[in-house]
Every structure is written in C-alpha cells, then in structure tokens.
Write a protein that holds these residues in place. Structure first.
Motif, mmCIF file in Angstrom:
data_model
loop_
_atom_site.group_PDB
_atom_site.id
_atom_site.type_symbol
_atom_site.label_atom_id
_atom_site.label_comp_id
_atom_site.label_asym_id
_atom_site.label_seq_id
_atom_site.Cartn_x
_atom_site.Cartn_y
_atom_site.Cartn_z
ATOM 1 N N LEU A 1 0.826 -1.212 0.000
ATOM 2 C CA LEU A 1 0.000 0.000 0.000
ATOM 3 C C LEU A 1 0.861 1.263 0.000
ATOM 4 O O LEU A 1 0.560 2.228 -0.715
ATOM 5 N N TYR A 2 1.918 1.256 0.798
ATOM 6 C CA TYR A 2 2.828 2.406 0.853
ATOM 7 C C TYR A 2 3.495 2.608 -0.501
ATOM 8 O O TYR A 2 3.624 3.739 -0.980
ATOM 9 N N GLY A 3 3.913 1.515 -1.143
ATOM 10 C CA GLY A 3 4.511 1.608 -2.471
ATOM 11 C C GLY A 3 3.541 2.153 -3.503
ATOM 12 O O GLY A 3 3.927 2.951 -4.367
ATOM 13 N N ALA B 1 1.727 8.023 5.573
ATOM 14 C CA ALA B 1 1.719 6.635 5.102
ATOM 15 C C ALA B 1 2.745 5.805 5.875
ATOM 16 O O ALA B 1 2.492 4.646 6.206
ATOM 17 N N ALA B 2 3.899 6.393 6.184
ATOM 18 C CA ALA B 2 4.904 5.681 6.985
ATOM 19 C C ALA B 2 4.391 5.452 8.402
ATOM 20 O O ALA B 2 4.634 4.394 8.997
ATOM 21 N N VAL B 3 3.659 6.410 8.933
ATOM 22 C CA VAL B 3 3.036 6.237 10.249
ATOM 23 C C VAL B 3 2.038 5.088 10.180
ATOM 24 O O VAL B 3 1.979 4.247 11.079
ATOM 25 N N VAL C 1 8.715 -0.244 5.269
ATOM 26 C CA VAL C 1 8.859 1.101 4.683
ATOM 27 C C VAL C 1 9.875 1.052 3.547
ATOM 28 O O VAL C 1 9.653 1.615 2.471
ATOM 29 N N TYR C 2 10.984 0.353 3.761
ATOM 30 C CA TYR C 2 12.006 0.221 2.708
ATOM 31 C C TYR C 2 11.424 -0.486 1.486
ATOM 32 O O TYR C 2 11.593 -0.027 0.356
ATOM 33 N N LEU C 3 10.732 -1.594 1.709
ATOM 34 C CA LEU C 3 10.129 -2.323 0.588
ATOM 35 C C LEU C 3 9.090 -1.457 -0.117
ATOM 36 O O LEU C 3 9.028 -1.435 -1.355
ATOM 37 N N PHE D 1 14.966 8.876 5.855
ATOM 38 C CA PHE D 1 15.346 8.175 7.076
ATOM 39 C C PHE D 1 14.498 8.607 8.275
ATOM 40 O O PHE D 1 14.334 7.846 9.226
ATOM 41 N N VAL D 2 13.947 9.807 8.212
ATOM 42 C CA VAL D 2 12.996 10.231 9.233
ATOM 43 C C VAL D 2 11.748 9.343 9.171
ATOM 44 O O VAL D 2 11.199 8.954 10.198
ATOM 45 N N PHE D 3 11.334 8.995 7.949
ATOM 46 C CA PHE D 3 10.181 8.111 7.788
ATOM 47 C C PHE D 3 10.447 6.737 8.407
ATOM 48 O O PHE D 3 9.559 6.134 8.990
ATOM 49 N N PHE D 4 11.682 6.247 8.272
ATOM 50 C CA PHE D 4 12.046 4.986 8.923
ATOM 51 C C PHE D 4 11.897 5.110 10.438
ATOM 52 O O PHE D 4 11.329 4.230 11.099
ATOM 53 N N ALA D 5 12.418 6.192 10.983
ATOM 54 C CA ALA D 5 12.381 6.390 12.433
ATOM 55 C C ALA D 5 10.950 6.547 12.941
ATOM 56 O O ALA D 5 10.589 5.980 13.983
#
Length: 186
Positions: free
Chosen positions: A72-74, A87-89, A121-123, A165-169
C-alpha cells in the motif's frame, strides 16, 4: 416410639439470617458477618482472562501486516511520486497493532515490529521507485522490480535524503508503541 418432627420451613444453613439474633423491634435484622448486605446485590465476578503471549503468531501477523502495508505504501508513492509521512506512520501502526493484538504480551514483539516496519517502509519505497521507473520507461512493474532490482535499489539510494530516514524512524517508533500498547491492552 417417638419420632422427632423436622423443623418447618427451609433449611437453616441455606439462609444467612437463620441463626442471627433477633433485632430490636422496628429495626431490620442484622446480617451475620460476611453475608451480603441488603440492597447491595452480589454479582458473580468472572476471572481475569489469562495474558496471551504467543510470539510465533505475533511474528507472523507482523510480517503479514508489513507486506500488506509495504504494498500500500509503495502504491501511494508510485501514484503520487512523493513519500508521504502519514503513510509511513500507517505502516508502523499496522505492523505494531497486528503484532500486539495477535501476539499479546510478548516482550520481544515491540522490537520485532520495529524491524518489520522499517523493512516494510524500505520495501514500500522500492515498490514506489519501481512503479515510477516502469511508467517512465514504458515497461511493466514486474519487469523493473524483479528483473532489474539492482537498478531499483540504486535509484532509491540516489533519491534518498534525510527525510527518507525520518520516515524509517517514525514508522519504527509508531510500531514499537502500537505493539506495546496493543499487547498490554488484553
């Protein structure tokens, strides 16, 4: 032969008021120690549900939620051509909730949900890059993503900025908190 006659009325041991001293005239009888008080009904109390701690099931749920939320994020990234923080949240929230609700109070599930959410998130970002690249060169998504995965990763690396990288965190934090709270909510 003389037989004693049984006392009339209900048996005394079933009545908490049977062996109480008589109350003075005009006052209600005093119930024995430990008997329910008049006007306060005693409801049966259900035992507390046992705390669940099912790590394997929580792990499977977090991985499943991670895969679904990554797709979905992709799609969001591929359609908008932008990374969206909410979306990352959402990725972190879905992974954490799935891990906590299904796995219960396992102490390791919040940490596992952090790892799964970062991977999701990376995928998702790679899926978005592949969608954008497939549109630009006019080939199918599956050709770009599966046959040229190294190119997709290189494109992601070139476009990664501090906000990436903020989205990862953010996803990791939300996943940890969601898994912890959902697991202890049972």
């Amino acid at each position: 032969m003389s037989q004693s006659t049984p006392p009339s009325g209900p048996p005394a041991d079933a009545n908490p008021y049977a062996n109480t001293p008589a109350a003075p005239a005009g006052q209600p009888p005093v119930p024995p120690q430990g008997a329910p008080q008049p006007g306060f009904p005693v409801a049966p109390v259900a035992p507390a549900a046992p705390a669940r701690d099912n790590f394997p099931l929580g792990l499977a749920a977090s991985i499943g939620a991670g895969l679904v939320s990554a797709i979905l994020y992709g799609l969001v990234i591929g359609l908008t051509k932008h990374e969206i923080g909410y979306a990352a949240v959402g990725v972190g929230f879905l992974v954490g909730i799935a891990a906590g609700r299904v796995g219960g109070r396992s102490q390791t599930l919040p940490v596992v949900s952090v790892v799964v959410s970062v991977a999701a998130v990376y995928l998702g970002q790679l899926i978005g890059e592949a969608m954008i690249g497939a549109k630009e060169i006019g080939v199918s998504f599956s050709t770009v993503f599966f046959d040229h995965f190294d190119v997709v990763q290189a494109a992601w690396k070139d476009e990664a900025d501090p906000l990436t990288f903020v989205f990862f965190a953010v996803a990791a934090y939300v996943a940890f908190q969601s898994a912890r709270k959902a697991g202890h909510g049972h």
